[in-house]
Enzyme design. Structure first.
Site: not given
Length: 216
Positions: A32, A86, A89, A94
């Protein structure tokens, strides 16, 4: 030994620890790494331009084969975090690490798009030119309101109508980007004309693609 970026420094730190334990023959994979394109007010380093800069240069560096000071002429399997934003989150940053929105429209391009819908990654910022685009965390509902406002204010919105050069991709975000920029340019390119109730951001990266040319 000199390091010019934290990516190389961290990989070599891991390598040094593995070598100390006798595992220097094990390949290193970066699972990541990434940069958010939008964040909270207390995160001044988080922006669309910084995300573009980080990930574009990451791809170039990893693919160059230069390696690191301790492991020259090496390439490392590296995964960009993340493919999609996303929205469940907890924090703004985030929710905005993705290269794509959940509806598959690109947030920005790092050189992986087959049919380019964003600026070429090798393109440097256009000195003296600015465009208005939606913030990465702007909702479709807010962006549709922006489209309705701009197109009812006397701005020509034919480019995002069916058959227009900016109709495809036929998404609210893409159409809002075109409409918001048209309004921003028509009103003298003042920063507050790109605010749109905190859903717009000024960028120096040209968002034009294919036949869709954004005025500047």
């Amino acid at each position: 030994m000199n390091y010019t970026n934290m990516f190389d420094a961290q990989i070599d730190a891991v390598y040094s620890a593995m070598k100390y334990l006798g595992y220097d023959d094990v390949d290193i994979v970066v699972a990541e790494t990434g940069w958010p394109s939008a964040g909270d007010p207390n995160q001044p380093g988080v922006s669309l331009e910084n995300a573009v800069s980080y990930n574009v240069n990451l791809v170039k560096h990893v693919n160059s084969g230069v390696g690191t000071p301790l492991m020259p002429n090496r390439t490392f399997e590296t995964y960009v975090f993340s493919l999609f934003n996303e929205d469940l989150k907890p924090s703004t940053s985030e929710r905005n690490f993705g290269l794509f929105q959940p509806d598959f429209t690109p947030v920005y391009d790092v050189g992986i798009l087959r049919n380019a819908q964003a600026s070429p990654p090798a393109m440097a910022p256009e000195v003296g030119k600015k465009w208005c685009v939606p913030r990465a965390d702007a909702s479709d509902a807010a962006l549709q309101s922006n489209i309705d406002f701009v197109c009812s204010s006397g701005i020509d919105c034919q480019a995002i109508q069916d058959g227009g050069p900016c109709y495809e991709p036929n998404t609210i975000r893409a159409h809002a980007a075109c409409a918001m920029n048209s309004y921003y340019q028509a009103n003298g390119r003042k920063d507050f004309d790109c605010n749109f109730i905190n859903t717009g951001v000024v960028t120096s990266y040209d968002p034009s693609y294919e036949e869709c040319t954004y005025a500047a």
